[in-house]
Design a protein around this motif. Structure first.
Motif, PDB file in Angstrom:
ATOM      1  N   ASN A 152       0.846  -1.254  -0.150  1.00 57.57           N
ATOM      2  CA  ASN A 152       0.035   0.076   0.180  1.00 57.57           C
ATOM      3  C   ASN A 152       0.975   1.047  -0.001  1.00 57.57           C
ATOM      4  N   VAL A 153       0.436   2.275  -0.765  1.00 59.57           N
ATOM      5  CA  VAL A 153       1.036   3.571  -0.671  1.00 59.57           C
ATOM      6  C   VAL A 153       0.286   4.752  -1.144  1.00 59.57           C
ATOM      7  N   LEU A 154       0.506   5.694  -0.470  1.00 57.79           N
ATOM      8  CA  LEU A 154      -0.280   7.125  -0.711  1.00 57.79           C
ATOM      9  C   LEU A 154       0.759   8.372  -0.962  1.00 57.79           C
ATOM     10  N   GLY A 155       0.501   8.966  -2.136  1.00 58.58           N
ATOM     11  CA  GLY A 155       1.109  10.246  -2.346  1.00 58.58           C
ATOM     12  C   GLY A 155       0.078  11.368  -2.310  1.00 58.58           C
ATOM     13  N   LEU A 156       0.508  12.411  -1.755  1.00 56.78           N
ATOM     14  CA  LEU A 156      -0.172  13.624  -1.499  1.00 56.78           C
ATOM     15  C   LEU A 156       0.421  14.849  -2.150  1.00 56.78           C
ATOM     16  N   ILE A 157      -0.036  15.256  -3.268  1.00 56.82           N
ATOM     17  CA  ILE A 157       0.714  16.515  -3.849  1.00 56.82           C
ATOM     18  C   ILE A 157      -0.380  17.588  -3.989  1.00 56.82           C
ATOM     19  N   ALA A 158      -0.236  18.433  -2.971  1.00 56.86           N
ATOM     20  CA  ALA A 158      -0.991  19.580  -2.857  1.00 56.86           C
ATOM     21  C   ALA A 158      -0.336  20.778  -3.572  1.00 56.86           C
ATOM     22  N   GLY A 159      -1.176  21.513  -4.510  1.00 52.39           N
ATOM     23  CA  GLY A 159      -0.536  22.760  -4.962  1.00 52.39           C
ATOM     24  C   GLY A 159      -0.469  23.681  -4.242  1.00 52.39           C
ATOM     25  N   GLY A 160      -1.031  23.731  -3.080  1.00 50.42           N
ATOM     26  CA  GLY A 160      -0.847  24.533  -1.823  1.00 50.42           C
ATOM     27  C   GLY A 160      -0.232  24.029  -0.755  1.00 50.42           C
ATOM     28  N   SER A 161      -0.857  23.786   0.169  1.00 53.82           N
ATOM     29  CA  SER A 161      -0.282  23.161   1.706  1.00 53.82           C
ATOM     30  C   SER A 161      -0.940  21.748   1.851  1.00 53.82           C
ATOM     31  N   VAL A 162      -0.483  20.994   2.599  1.00 47.76           N
ATOM     32  CA  VAL A 162      -1.060  19.856   3.305  1.00 47.76           C
ATOM     33  C   VAL A 162      -1.110  20.136   4.766  1.00 47.76           C
ATOM     34  N   ILE A 163      -2.458  20.360   4.980  1.00 47.97           N
ATOM     35  CA  ILE A 163      -2.747  21.065   6.346  1.00 47.97           C
ATOM     36  C   ILE A 163      -3.507  19.775   6.956  1.00 47.97           C
ATOM     37  N   ILE A 164      -3.132  19.744   8.714  1.00 45.97           N
ATOM     38  CA  ILE A 164      -3.823  18.900   9.466  1.00 45.97           C
ATOM     39  C   ILE A 164      -4.795  19.763  10.068  1.00 45.97           C
TER      40      ILE A 164
END
Length: 750
Positions: free
Chosen positions: A576-588
């Protein structure tokens, strides 16, 4: 006297020995000739191999990063080197370069073949040509190889103090790289358990390392710590990110309600909720304040058969009602409208009483349901016509029609009449309807018509609009999901999508996205950098919403441990693998599961992902906090901009703006636990995870946000997320690393 005759074998033996000796001599000479020929052959083989390797080094490896298709170079050959007799060692030719997808991956393998040729003359005088072919395969290096990467080692986020350091609480297990300079705390040293990369470009500017000199000396003298100087890596990786979008297996469009003639812009929020076997997706509409009063908007049907001043009830038509199919336009002087609308409104009565007006210069739009046919004009006024109709006059030169070639409005086609100029002032029914709660630019310009700036990636970002609070004071998406998924704000109903048998690339086009759940498969989520929209209270002003990825709860792999730790390759690994490519930010996000209100409902967040923030950072939602003295948009930081959004005490659970907020005292803060991440972090600038009184911070409070527990996921080196961006040099070429090398018997490695 007797005669004696001698009998013996001397002569035959001598002859025999002579013959044997000659045979040995012949055999020796033959063997000598064979040995000489073999030595020449072997020598020629090595020269051919040497020439082939030279072809790889001089041409193949150099060209590989640039190729876009299969390429054959140096067909006629190039002489290479000089032997002991100052003759060419050999020649290389037929440099074949190509790419192919790696098995079970979306990443390419780059392959180069080179043929070497060497000649020699046999002892018998025959000219012999020897060919040998070698190959190398190279694979792109991706951003997932870094535990931690920043383009600029500076902070990003509201309340920015302008400086950020590596301190004793930072323990980084894996490869670390920055294109900028590294700064270290004066009172404690960070721990690095992997390679550190700095750049030649930063070195040329000086001050490669700043801060605690004792820490710096310890790092430089540590024999087990590798500090390598490399060329700057291009960031953000626009080319690779665009490739990911183009190869999307599913696109969720969020910008279809923008820039429509005659209509206010409406934004769309998407949610991706991972579950075993796939994911659920939903979308809602929202608007960012300031929100104006709605325009005057009424429903009618078009009367294409009317020829005079009469019209059927609930209908309207232009007069004369003539459509020129050749010119694709109407030739008309004014508009005839029924006094009654399909909405049940008696417009005739409102116009007669003066309660409804269309002024001189008002912008009018008339459009069908799918916006494929639009009439627009500038009005000069409205008046009653007879006892049941209305007449809207306009300036003839402003009349325009936009629709299919040769096709006007159909008879009885549903249409909407809009006076776009009727909206004036802010909608009093919208909570927090003031720009200061949402925008960091043009703070002294209350009228958006006078704005000159845009929202930036480093400013306050927002996700908690009306769709989020639709459940009321005791319900949210976590405990009353039906209230949210069935609200009036739904744009796309909650729908399940199966993982399938191949990697999945989910593209959120023109909007933000909420993410949570259990990841079962290989996924990448990618957003646009930003989306422009017209501010609701001023259709002439354009602002931007950044393509942020909001983590609203844990995001973990289906086979991870309950702690959130990913099974590492040494123990069997994870597919399993996940990539998160955000044009802005990755926010919690500031949510109940993520520890809001000082852990009143829970704490910590577990993340299994390779995170990449193109223009922002990996950051906590600290500007929405519950502290009594620092939850409002007071100004602070080096840029003297708002440090909070005012709504922290009215979220988790929702409270009406008119109610008092549920706040914590400043000394307590709004501490939310730990960010427990197994993956990779790549960001334009370093996002704040925790704010407090230290370092000149404008938050004179206890801790707001999270401590960090970051761990590199070594599965990423074997199984990167689908189409996760490749590394590129400043010359826009992919950075490759050698995967294999050897001699090939033919064009293909075998």
């Amino acid at each position: 006297m007797h005669r004696f005759y001698s009998k013996g074998s001397a002569a035959p033996l001598a002859l025999l020995f002579t013959l044997v000796s000659m045979s040995f001599t012949v055999a020796y000479l033959k063997n000598s000739f064979s040995q000489a020929a073999m030595e020449k052959y072997r020598y020629a083989e090595w020269k051919a191999l040497y020439a082939a390797e030279a072809g790889l080094n001089d041409v193949g490896v150099v060209v590989l990063p640039y190729i876009t298709s299969d390429t054959l170079l140096v067909r006629n050959g190039v002489s290479y080197g000089a032997d002991e007799n100052n003759r060419p060692i050999g020649m290389y030719k037929d440099i074949a370069c190509s790419t192919q997808l790696l098995p079970n991956s979306t990443r390419k393998e780059y392959i180069a073949y080179s043929t070497g040729v060497a000649d020699y003359i046999t002892p018998s005088g025959t000219n012999v040509s020897i060919e040998r072919r070698v190959f190398t395969s190279m694979r792109p290096q991706g951003f997932e190889e870094f535990m931690y990467f920043t383009h600029e080692e500076e902070p990003i986020g509201p309340g920015n103090t302008g400086s950020v350091n590596f301190c004793g609480s930072d323990e980084l297990d894996g490869k670390v790289h920055t294109n900028g300079n590294m700064s270290f705390c004066q009172w404690s040293c960070a721990t690095f358990n992997g390679e550190i990369n700095v750049t030649y470009e930063a070195e040329e500017q000086g001050n490669l390392f700043n801060g605690n000199q004792n820490c710096i000396n310890d790092y430089l003298e540590d024999d087990e710590l590798v500090i390598d100087t490399v060329h700057q890596i291009i960031y953000p990786p626009q080319n690779s990110t665009e490739v990911a979008k183009q190869n999307a297996t599913k696109t969720f469009v969020a910008d279809t309600k923008l820039f429509r003639p005659g209509k206010k812009d409406t934004l769309v929020m998407t949610e991706i909720n991972f579950v075993e076997g796939g994911y659920w997706a939903a979308q809602w509409t929202y608007n960012i304040p300031p929100i104006g009063n709605p325009p005057a908007e009424f429903s009618f049907q078009y009367d294409s058969l009317a020829s005079g001043l009469e019209t059927d009830d609930f209908h309207l038509h232009l007069f004369p009602n003539e459509f020129d199919g050749t010119a694709n336009t109407y030739n008309s002087n004014f508009l005839v409208m029924s006094g009654n609308t399909l909405d049940g409104i008696n417009l005739y009565s409102l116009v007669s009483s003066g309660d409804f007006e269309i002024g001189d210069g008002d912008q009018i739009f008339i459009f069908n349901e799918d916006n494929s046919k639009v009439i627009s004009f500038i009005s000069s006024g409205i008046a009653t016509l007879g006892t049941d109709r209305l007449r809207v006059s306009f300036y003839g030169e402003t009349l325009a029609y936009n629709g299919p070639e040769g096709i006007g409005f159909n008879d009885d086609e549903n249409i909407t009449f809009v006076n776009a100029s009727a909206s004036d002032g802010l909608n009093e029914n919208v909570e927090w309807n003031n720009q200061v709660y949402y925008h960091d630019h043009d703070l002294t310009e209350t009228n958006p018509d006078g704005w000159t700036g845009y929202c930036e990636a480093g400013g306050r970002q927002h996700f908690d609009f009306d769709y989020w609070t639709a459940g009321g004071t005791s319900c949210d998406i976590f405990n009353c999901p039906d209230e949210i998924y069935n609200s009036e704000h739904v744009f796309m109903n909650r729908t399940f999508f199966s993982t399938g048998n191949s990697p999945q690339i989910i593209y959120i086009k023109g909007g933000q996205v909420l993410v949570r759940g259990t990841v079962d498969g290989q996924f990448t989520i990618v957003t646009d950098d930003y989306t422009e929209y017209r501010v609701h209270s001023s259709t002439n002003t354009v602002d931007r919403v950044w393509g942020n990825i909001w983590l609203i709860d844990d995001v973990v792999y289906a086979d991870s441990y309950t702690s959130g730790a990913v099974v590492q390759p040494a123990y069997g690994g994870s597919n399993n693998v996940l990539g998160l490519i955000a044009g802005g930010s990755v926010i919690i996000a500031n949510t109940r599961p993520n520890g809001s209100r000082d852990r009143q409902f829970g704490q910590d967040i577990k993340i299994n992902a390779a995170v990449l923030a193109m223009n922002g950072g990996f950051i906590s939602h600290y500007w929405q906090n519950s502290t009594i003295g620092h939850h409002d948009p007071i100004l602070g930081g080096i840029y003297n901009l708002p440090i909070a959004d005012g709504r922290g005490g009215h979220r988790n659970y929702y409270r009406n703006e008119d109610q008092s907020g549920a706040h914590t005292n400043d000394n307590t803060g709004d501490y939310r636990g730990y960010v427990k991440l197994w993956g990779s972090i790549v960001q334009f600038r370093r996002g704040y995870m925790k704010r407090n009184t230290g370092g000149g911070s404008p938050y004179n409070t206890g801790d707001i946000g999270y401590d960090k527990n970051y761990n590199y996921d070594y599965n990423l080196r074997l199984n990167p997320p689908p189409y996760f961006p490749d590394l590129e040099n400043t010359n826009n070429t992919v950075i490759l690393k050698m995967a294999s090398y050897g001699e090939a018997r033919n064009q293909q490695q075998d």
